[in-house]
Design a protein around this motif. Structure first.
Motif, PDB file in Angstrom:
ATOM      1  N   PRO A  12    -162.351  46.921 -29.869  1.00  0.00           N
ATOM      2  CA  PRO A  12    -162.961  48.140 -29.317  1.00  0.00           C
ATOM      3  C   PRO A  12    -163.571  47.937 -27.936  1.00  0.00           C
ATOM      4  O   PRO A  12    -163.859  48.901 -27.238  1.00  0.00           O
ATOM      5  CB  PRO A  12    -164.036  48.489 -30.346  1.00  0.00           C
ATOM      6  CG  PRO A  12    -164.397  47.183 -30.972  1.00  0.00           C
ATOM      7  CD  PRO A  12    -163.115  46.405 -31.018  1.00  0.00           C
ATOM      8  N   LEU A  13    -163.779  46.682 -27.546  1.00  0.00           N
ATOM      9  CA  LEU A  13    -164.319  46.378 -26.216  1.00  0.00           C
ATOM     10  C   LEU A  13    -163.479  45.264 -25.595  1.00  0.00           C
ATOM     11  O   LEU A  13    -163.308  44.200 -26.199  1.00  0.00           O
ATOM     12  CB  LEU A  13    -165.777  45.946 -26.314  1.00  0.00           C
ATOM     13  CG  LEU A  13    -166.622  45.683 -25.045  1.00  0.00           C
ATOM     14  CD1 LEU A  13    -166.290  44.371 -24.364  1.00  0.00           C
ATOM     15  CD2 LEU A  13    -166.472  46.823 -24.052  1.00  0.00           C
ATOM     16  N   TYR A  46    -170.339  44.164 -24.938  1.00  0.00           N
ATOM     17  CA  TYR A  46    -170.042  44.723 -26.260  1.00  0.00           C
ATOM     18  C   TYR A  46    -171.291  45.364 -26.865  1.00  0.00           C
ATOM     19  O   TYR A  46    -171.238  46.497 -27.360  1.00  0.00           O
ATOM     20  CB  TYR A  46    -169.517  43.618 -27.173  1.00  0.00           C
ATOM     21  CG  TYR A  46    -169.332  44.045 -28.614  1.00  0.00           C
ATOM     22  CD1 TYR A  46    -168.289  44.893 -28.985  1.00  0.00           C
ATOM     23  CD2 TYR A  46    -170.194  43.596 -29.608  1.00  0.00           C
ATOM     24  CE1 TYR A  46    -168.112  45.284 -30.308  1.00  0.00           C
ATOM     25  CE2 TYR A  46    -170.030  43.976 -30.927  1.00  0.00           C
ATOM     26  CZ  TYR A  46    -168.986  44.818 -31.268  1.00  0.00           C
ATOM     27  OH  TYR A  46    -168.833  45.203 -32.590  1.00  0.00           O
ATOM     28  N   TRP A  47    -172.420  44.667 -26.812  1.00  0.00           N
ATOM     29  CA  TRP A  47    -173.651  45.243 -27.373  1.00  0.00           C
ATOM     30  C   TRP A  47    -174.057  46.493 -26.600  1.00  0.00           C
ATOM     31  O   TRP A  47    -174.507  47.475 -27.184  1.00  0.00           O
ATOM     32  CB  TRP A  47    -174.792  44.217 -27.355  1.00  0.00           C
ATOM     33  CG  TRP A  47    -174.596  43.030 -28.234  1.00  0.00           C
ATOM     34  CD1 TRP A  47    -174.764  41.721 -27.895  1.00  0.00           C
ATOM     35  CD2 TRP A  47    -174.195  43.019 -29.616  1.00  0.00           C
ATOM     36  NE1 TRP A  47    -174.484  40.902 -28.964  1.00  0.00           N
ATOM     37  CE2 TRP A  47    -174.141  41.680 -30.039  1.00  0.00           C
ATOM     38  CE3 TRP A  47    -173.871  44.020 -30.534  1.00  0.00           C
ATOM     39  CZ2 TRP A  47    -173.779  41.307 -31.332  1.00  0.00           C
ATOM     40  CZ3 TRP A  47    -173.504  43.656 -31.831  1.00  0.00           C
ATOM     41  CH2 TRP A  47    -173.470  42.327 -32.215  1.00  0.00           C
ATOM     42  N   ARG A  48    -173.857  46.475 -25.284  1.00  0.00           N
ATOM     43  CA  ARG A  48    -174.158  47.662 -24.482  1.00  0.00           C
ATOM     44  C   ARG A  48    -173.277  48.832 -24.914  1.00  0.00           C
ATOM     45  O   ARG A  48    -173.741  49.960 -25.054  1.00  0.00           O
ATOM     46  CB  ARG A  48    -173.935  47.338 -22.995  1.00  0.00           C
ATOM     47  CG  ARG A  48    -174.619  48.280 -22.049  1.00  0.00           C
ATOM     48  CD  ARG A  48    -174.377  47.971 -20.581  1.00  0.00           C
ATOM     49  NE  ARG A  48    -173.975  46.638 -20.239  1.00  0.00           N
ATOM     50  CZ  ARG A  48    -174.809  45.632 -19.964  1.00  0.00           C
ATOM     51  NH1 ARG A  48    -176.107  45.833 -19.991  1.00  0.00           N
ATOM     52  NH2 ARG A  48    -174.344  44.433 -19.649  1.00  0.00           N
ATOM     53  N   PRO A  53    -178.096  47.632 -26.563  1.00  0.00           N
ATOM     54  CA  PRO A  53    -178.269  46.759 -25.397  1.00  0.00           C
ATOM     55  C   PRO A  53    -179.183  45.588 -25.718  1.00  0.00           C
ATOM     56  O   PRO A  53    -180.247  45.770 -26.313  1.00  0.00           O
ATOM     57  CB  PRO A  53    -178.887  47.686 -24.352  1.00  0.00           C
ATOM     58  CG  PRO A  53    -179.572  48.757 -25.152  1.00  0.00           C
ATOM     59  CD  PRO A  53    -178.675  48.977 -26.336  1.00  0.00           C
ATOM     60  N   TYR A  54    -178.727  44.390 -25.317  1.00  0.00           N
ATOM     61  CA  TYR A  54    -179.501  43.185 -25.603  1.00  0.00           C
ATOM     62  C   TYR A  54    -180.415  42.873 -24.417  1.00  0.00           C
ATOM     63  O   TYR A  54    -179.976  42.927 -23.276  1.00  0.00           O
ATOM     64  CB  TYR A  54    -178.553  42.009 -25.864  1.00  0.00           C
ATOM     65  CG  TYR A  54    -179.268  40.761 -26.299  1.00  0.00           C
ATOM     66  CD1 TYR A  54    -179.550  40.554 -27.643  1.00  0.00           C
ATOM     67  CD2 TYR A  54    -179.701  39.832 -25.365  1.00  0.00           C
ATOM     68  CE1 TYR A  54    -180.244  39.422 -28.037  1.00  0.00           C
ATOM     69  CE2 TYR A  54    -180.399  38.716 -25.751  1.00  0.00           C
ATOM     70  CZ  TYR A  54    -180.670  38.506 -27.091  1.00  0.00           C
ATOM     71  OH  TYR A  54    -181.368  37.394 -27.489  1.00  0.00           O
ATOM     72  N   PRO A  55    -181.701  42.539 -24.671  1.00  0.00           N
ATOM     73  CA  PRO A  55    -182.326  42.384 -25.977  1.00  0.00           C
ATOM     74  C   PRO A  55    -183.082  43.614 -26.459  1.00  0.00           C
ATOM     75  O   PRO A  55    -183.669  43.594 -27.553  1.00  0.00           O
ATOM     76  CB  PRO A  55    -183.310  41.244 -25.734  1.00  0.00           C
ATOM     77  CG  PRO A  55    -183.766  41.486 -24.324  1.00  0.00           C
ATOM     78  CD  PRO A  55    -182.570  42.018 -23.586  1.00  0.00           C
ATOM     79  N   ASP A  56    -183.100  44.694 -25.641  1.00  0.00           N
ATOM     80  CA  ASP A  56    -183.972  45.835 -25.912  1.00  0.00           C
ATOM     81  C   ASP A  56    -183.824  46.410 -27.318  1.00  0.00           C
ATOM     82  O   ASP A  56    -184.817  46.648 -28.016  1.00  0.00           O
ATOM     83  CB  ASP A  56    -183.712  46.941 -24.891  1.00  0.00           C
ATOM     84  CG  ASP A  56    -183.851  46.472 -23.455  1.00  0.00           C
ATOM     85  OD1 ASP A  56    -183.102  45.548 -23.076  1.00  0.00           O
ATOM     86  OD2 ASP A  56    -184.677  47.025 -22.714  1.00  0.00           O
TER      87      ASP A  56
END
Length: 295
Positions: A12-13, A46-48, A53-56
């Protein structure tokens, strides 16, 4: 892990990057250890993309993720100036673990494949903790191609707290705007937009002002995106929602005082420069305007 059969459409990313001189070793190929750096870059994207979003997003839930193990297989070399596509996906989620599969291509050639295992840890105890339900929901939504954010519109009384969770770190902390000038008399009169992830973390905000404006005109301002979500389209979502609300209220002309660094963003959304640069709270700005074709 039948990683040698991976194709781009299974991920997916897919993040693209270019091999730099510092990453090439004496054999004129990318040094093997740099592939984990490529993974680290891609998994941040990917996390975004998942709305985490890392680390938020992780710290807001009282946790963090730590790498527990990596497996890599090298299929072909990469060289200086090669464009590399890194695909990332979540393969499975255990109680406290998240297993990520990834693959890297140079054009049609599969270069590297791997698996990374991360453990979710409670920041208060330092011990492994169950992966939160909202994290599971974000990952599942992204994998299914569904929306990973939710946009809300409303008044200041409803959204002040969430809007300020974006505006304060962006304007007051990052850009050093005096706190006394960040909230003004327009806030109680404005329509506010707040973009959240599925778990409720505020990611971006902005406001629309029609009160006190000439008939058919409106102003958009206080558009802000948390640093970890910039470049993700979050700001565009907020701006377009406010533009739609402005048109719904009969506005044919929308004004904005844009920070000059955001000029390309507004130009891409149909705004035009309408004045010369000026200073506002110590930051270079320029007046811009959007008009309907018939205005």
């Amino acid at each position: 892990m039948s990683s040698s059969t991976f194709t781009r459409d299974q991920f997916p990313l897919v993040h693209r990057l270019r091999v730099r001189w510092a990453e090439v070793d004496a054999q004129q190929v990318v040094f093997n250890g740099h592939y984990l750096t490529y993974l680290d870059v891609a998994i941040s994207e990917y996390w975004r993309a998942t709305g985490l979003p890392y680390p938020d997003a992780w710290s807001a839930l009282g946790g963090d993720i730590y790498a527990r193990g990596h497996q890599l297989a090298y299929h072909a070399p990469a060289r200086l100036d090669d464009w590399l596509d890194v695909g990332v996906r979540t393969a499975r989620i255990g109680n406290s673990s998240i297993t990520v599969e990834w693959a890297l291509w140079n054009d049609h050639r599969l270069v590297t494949t791997g698996e990374a295992v991360y453990v979710h840890v409670d920041l208060a105890t330092g011990r492994p903790a169950s992966v939160p339900a909202s994290v599971r929901e974000q990952i599942a939504a992204h994998a299914a191609g569904a929306a990973v954010t939710r946009l809300s519109l409303g008044d200041w009384a409803t959204w002040q707290s969430d809007a300020m969770r974006v505006r304060e770190p962006v304007f007051v902390v990052e850009q050093q705007v005096p706190a006394s000038e960040e909230i003004d008399d327009d806030d109680p009169l404005a329509l506010h937009a707040v973009l959240h992830n599925i778990g409720g973390l505020p990611l971006a905000t902005g406001r629309l002002i029609t009160a006190g404006q000439p008939p058919g005109e409106a102003r958009i301002g206080r558009l802000a995106v948390i640093k970890a979500m910039r470049g993700s389209g979050a700001g565009r979502q907020v701006l377009r929602a406010l533009m739609q609300a402005a048109r719904a209220e009969g506005a044919h002309t929308v004004h904005v005082h844009a920070q000059t660094s955001a000029l390309p963003f507004y130009l891409a959304e149909g705004f035009e420069v309408s004045g010369t640069p000026f200073d506002e709270v110590g930051i270079p700005h320029v007046a811009m305007v959007w008009r309907t074709p018939s205005a």
